[in-house]
Design a protein around this motif. Structure first.
Motif, mmCIF file in Angstrom:
data_model
loop_
_atom_site.group_PDB
_atom_site.id
_atom_site.type_symbol
_atom_site.label_atom_id
_atom_site.label_comp_id
_atom_site.label_asym_id
_atom_site.label_seq_id
_atom_site.Cartn_x
_atom_site.Cartn_y
_atom_site.Cartn_z
ATOM 1 N N VAL A 36 7.024 9.995 -66.788
ATOM 2 C CA VAL A 36 6.842 9.850 -65.075
ATOM 3 C C VAL A 36 7.889 11.874 -64.843
ATOM 4 N N ASP A 37 7.316 12.766 -64.556
ATOM 5 C CA ASP A 37 7.990 13.891 -63.931
ATOM 6 C C ASP A 37 8.818 13.730 -62.516
ATOM 7 N N PHE A 38 9.664 13.468 -62.574
ATOM 8 C CA PHE A 38 10.968 13.410 -60.987
ATOM 9 C C PHE A 38 10.752 14.681 -60.756
ATOM 10 N N LYS A 39 9.850 14.871 -59.314
ATOM 11 C CA LYS A 39 9.856 16.465 -58.490
ATOM 12 C C LYS A 39 10.655 15.715 -57.354
ATOM 13 N N TYR A 40 10.690 14.924 -57.219
ATOM 14 C CA TYR A 40 11.324 14.080 -55.760
ATOM 15 C C TYR A 40 13.126 13.765 -56.057
ATOM 16 N N GLY A 41 13.667 14.135 -56.715
ATOM 17 C CA GLY A 41 15.178 13.852 -57.089
ATOM 18 C C GLY A 41 15.242 13.311 -58.405
ATOM 19 N N SER A 42 16.518 12.544 -58.897
ATOM 20 C CA SER A 42 17.195 12.331 -60.121
ATOM 21 C C SER A 42 17.621 10.511 -59.796
ATOM 22 N N ARG A 55 8.953 8.581 -53.448
ATOM 23 C CA ARG A 55 7.888 9.214 -53.307
ATOM 24 C C ARG A 55 7.394 9.246 -54.606
ATOM 25 N N ASP A 56 8.328 9.964 -55.616
ATOM 26 C CA ASP A 56 7.601 9.920 -57.131
ATOM 27 C C ASP A 56 6.871 9.010 -57.387
ATOM 28 N N LEU A 57 7.630 7.833 -57.567
ATOM 29 C CA LEU A 57 7.120 6.918 -57.200
ATOM 30 C C LEU A 57 5.710 6.165 -57.005
ATOM 31 N N LEU A 58 4.976 6.367 -55.762
ATOM 32 C CA LEU A 58 4.559 5.932 -55.196
ATOM 33 C C LEU A 58 2.650 6.973 -55.993
ATOM 34 N N ILE A 59 3.010 7.793 -56.052
ATOM 35 C CA ILE A 59 2.665 9.311 -56.063
ATOM 36 C C ILE A 59 1.830 8.791 -57.773
ATOM 37 N N SER A 60 3.453 8.749 -58.861
ATOM 38 C CA SER A 60 3.271 8.156 -60.245
ATOM 39 C C SER A 60 1.875 6.354 -59.895
ATOM 40 N N LEU A 61 2.576 6.075 -58.960
ATOM 41 C CA LEU A 61 1.183 4.644 -58.881
ATOM 42 C C LEU A 61 0.157 4.682 -58.678
ATOM 43 N N GLY A 62 -0.177 6.092 -58.021
ATOM 44 C CA GLY A 62 -1.910 6.339 -56.969
ATOM 45 C C GLY A 62 -2.012 6.728 -56.273
ATOM 46 N N VAL A 63 -0.671 6.452 -54.875
ATOM 47 C CA VAL A 63 -0.906 6.198 -53.807
ATOM 48 C C VAL A 63 -0.984 7.955 -53.196
ATOM 49 N N PRO A 64 -2.577 8.208 -52.539
ATOM 50 C CA PRO A 64 -2.029 9.663 -52.732
ATOM 51 C C PRO A 64 -1.171 10.383 -51.412
ATOM 52 N N ASP A 482 13.468 16.451 -46.440
ATOM 53 C CA ASP A 482 13.470 15.141 -45.983
ATOM 54 C C ASP A 482 12.758 13.563 -46.326
ATOM 55 N N PRO A 483 13.152 12.422 -46.289
ATOM 56 C CA PRO A 483 13.201 11.334 -47.107
ATOM 57 C C PRO A 483 12.244 11.962 -48.243
ATOM 58 N N ILE A 484 10.879 11.915 -47.798
ATOM 59 C CA ILE A 484 10.017 10.939 -48.505
ATOM 60 C C ILE A 484 9.079 12.789 -49.266
ATOM 61 N N HIS A 485 9.360 14.120 -47.853
ATOM 62 C CA HIS A 485 9.248 15.476 -48.900
ATOM 63 C C HIS A 485 9.551 16.083 -49.556
ATOM 64 N N GLY A 486 8.770 16.801 -50.345
ATOM 65 C CA GLY A 486 9.776 18.131 -50.692
ATOM 66 C C GLY A 486 10.111 19.083 -50.412
#
Length: 486
Positions: A36-42, A55-64, A482-486
């Motif tokens: 997983v390439d972390f784009k929204y934080g380390s 957000r990185d976690l959710l996207i990697s698990l298939g959440v749109p 913001d907390p969940i957006h890039g």
């Protein structure tokens, strides 16, 4: 015989964590073999848990990755994630993860807003979406397998025979009757995505007294226990790669004021396929099958070691009562008293009823965080019953005394207890029925100061079977947005 020796220390745990942290150059995450390439934080470390950008976690698990599937509510600082028919909700500063409106799990540390981004431990969210989670300490990588993303399990219940045998020093093996019961309820016991109270409705209340008399009798029963206090707990990986949680805990116990010793606690060894947030000292909710009897080494307040019986449970549900109570709120009624349905949440309140029998005073004491009071309609001990003309009103943190002579059998004879005998006290109350195991104590004088509880002696943890610190993190880096957006 289950032998536990007092070698584990805080310094050993700290040294292990320090070594692991020093070797982990960078925390990584792998989903189905893909990095997983972390784009929204380390990721970073907090209290021994890996905090991953949500957000990185959710996207990697298939959440749109859109505002209809990952929803931020600035008013209550919550995030709602939607994938198919599954809805996950959590809030910044809170430990609870909700799945489809019900409490699914409590995080080890709360979700955190770091420089405008939400971070949290990966395991609970990943498992809420049905994934299997592991950790490779050699590469500092969180491993997520989405092939388990359903409410089915590939775990073979027969594997428990070796696990139990090893965990009890070859004193207990899985009985055939228990194996048949586990196979018939395989998904409810072992599915990675099973509900916290998946076995609710299939359980029977089995008292400590009944298990002590004949544990074999209940090899084909799913027993419900709501009051096992945990003394020791550990996690390790089974031969098939599954996570096994093993714990030792006790129920009951009273001070014998003549010998100044704590006695009559009942000890349990719990085997649970999966992970949870139960910690030493937690009072737990357990639905499981009694499979046998072994022994535990105890050490009393004088440092003297001795053996005591210990009963082995294979648990399908094993959580702290605090975590389970919200799920109980959603359950159907458990009983009917005086024509009124009783909500299952009141099981938590019933667990907090304490009953004392002695020649100084006999009383019912009630302490609850769920309801403020209850009424006791009847008290029964070994066929002797007392039904007060007016229900006994027991207010939170108070007690109601009653005379044991008031309990009568069908012939009108009064109840005459025997010193040091263990009795099952059955109570019918305004919020449900419950049975308690209570010892009758003859003080023979003024009660003395209680010295404390006999405790299991700890066993050193095998490498790789540590204290649930399975994800190592790297320091946080400044993140904007913001907390969940890039």
């Amino acid at each position: 015989m289950k032998k536990l020796t007092a070698i584990l220390s805080t310094s050993i745990i700290a040294a292990t964590l320090f070594t692991s942290s020093a070797l982990a150059a960078e925390l990584k995450m792998n989903v189905n073999g893909n990095a997983v390439d972390f784009k929204y934080g380390s990721p970073f470390i907090e209290n021994g848990s890996s905090l991953i950008p949500l957000r990185d976690l959710l996207i990697s698990l298939g959440v749109p990755n859109n505002d209809q599937s990952i929803i931020w509510n600035g008013t209550d600082q919550s995030v709602t994630a939607i994938k198919g028919e599954t809805t996950i909700k959590l809030a910044v500063g809170q430990k609870e993860i909700y799945k489809n409106g019900k409490l699914f799990r409590s995080l080890e540390v709360p979700a955190k807003n770091v420089d405008g981004r939400v971070f949290l431990p990966a395991r609970a969210v990943a498992e809420a979406l049905g994934n299997k989670v592991g950790y490779d300490s050699t590469t500092s990588t969180v491993l997520i397998d989405s092939s388990a993303a359903s409410n089915t399990t590939t775990f073979d219940p027969s594997d428990l025979s070796e696990i139990i045998s090893s965990g009890t020093n070859n004193t207990v093996r899985l009985p055939a009757a228990s194996l048949s019961l586990l196979e018939a309820n395989k998904e409810l016991f072992f599915a990675p995505n099973r509900d916290m109270i998946s076995l609710k409705g299939k359980t029977s209340v089995v008292t400590d007294v009944e298990i002590k008399k004949n544990v074999t009798k209940y090899n084909n029963t799913i027993a419900e226990k709501m009051d096992i206090t945990i003394d020791l707990i550990k996690e390790y990986t089974g031969s098939s790669g599954e996570t096994i949680t093993e714990a030792i805990g006790h129920t009951g116990g009273k001070i014998d004021y003549l010998s100044e010793k704590w006695r009559d606690a009942t000890y349990y060894q719990v085997f649970f396929v999966g992970t949870n947030n139960v910690k030493k000292g937690d009072v737990t909710y357990v639905n499981g099958v009694p499979v046998g009897q072994t022994t535990v080494n105890l050490e009393n307040f004088l440092g003297v070691q001795f053996e005591a019986p210990m009963y082995v449970l294979v648990a399908g549900n094993f959580y702290s009562v605090a975590d389970a109570v919200d799920n109980l709120k959603e359950s159907t009624s458990i009983t009917e008293i005086n024509g009124e349905k009783v909500p299952a949440v009141n099981e938590q309140a019933l667990r907090n009823l304490n009953v004392y029998l002695n020649n100084v005073k006999s009383e019912i004491k009630f302490v609850s965080t769920v309801v403020n009071s209850l009424q006791v309609y009847s008290i029964e001990i070994d066929g002797y019953i007392y039904k007060p003309a007016q229900p006994l009103e027991v207010i939170e943190s108070s007690s109601q005394e009653f005379n044991l002579n008031l309990l009568k059998n069908s012939s009108g004879k009064s109840f005459l207890p025997t010193k040091d005998e263990l009795y099952t006290v059955k109570l019918q109350t305004s919020i449900g029925d419950i049975s308690k195991s209570v010892t009758y104590l003859d003080f023979g004088g003024k009660p003395k100061t209680a010295p404390g509880l006999d405790v299991p002696v700890e066993k050193p943890y095998t490498p790789g079977q540590g204290n649930k610190q399975d994800e190592i993190k790297t320091p946080a880096k400044p993140i904007e947005g913001d907390p969940i957006h890039g």
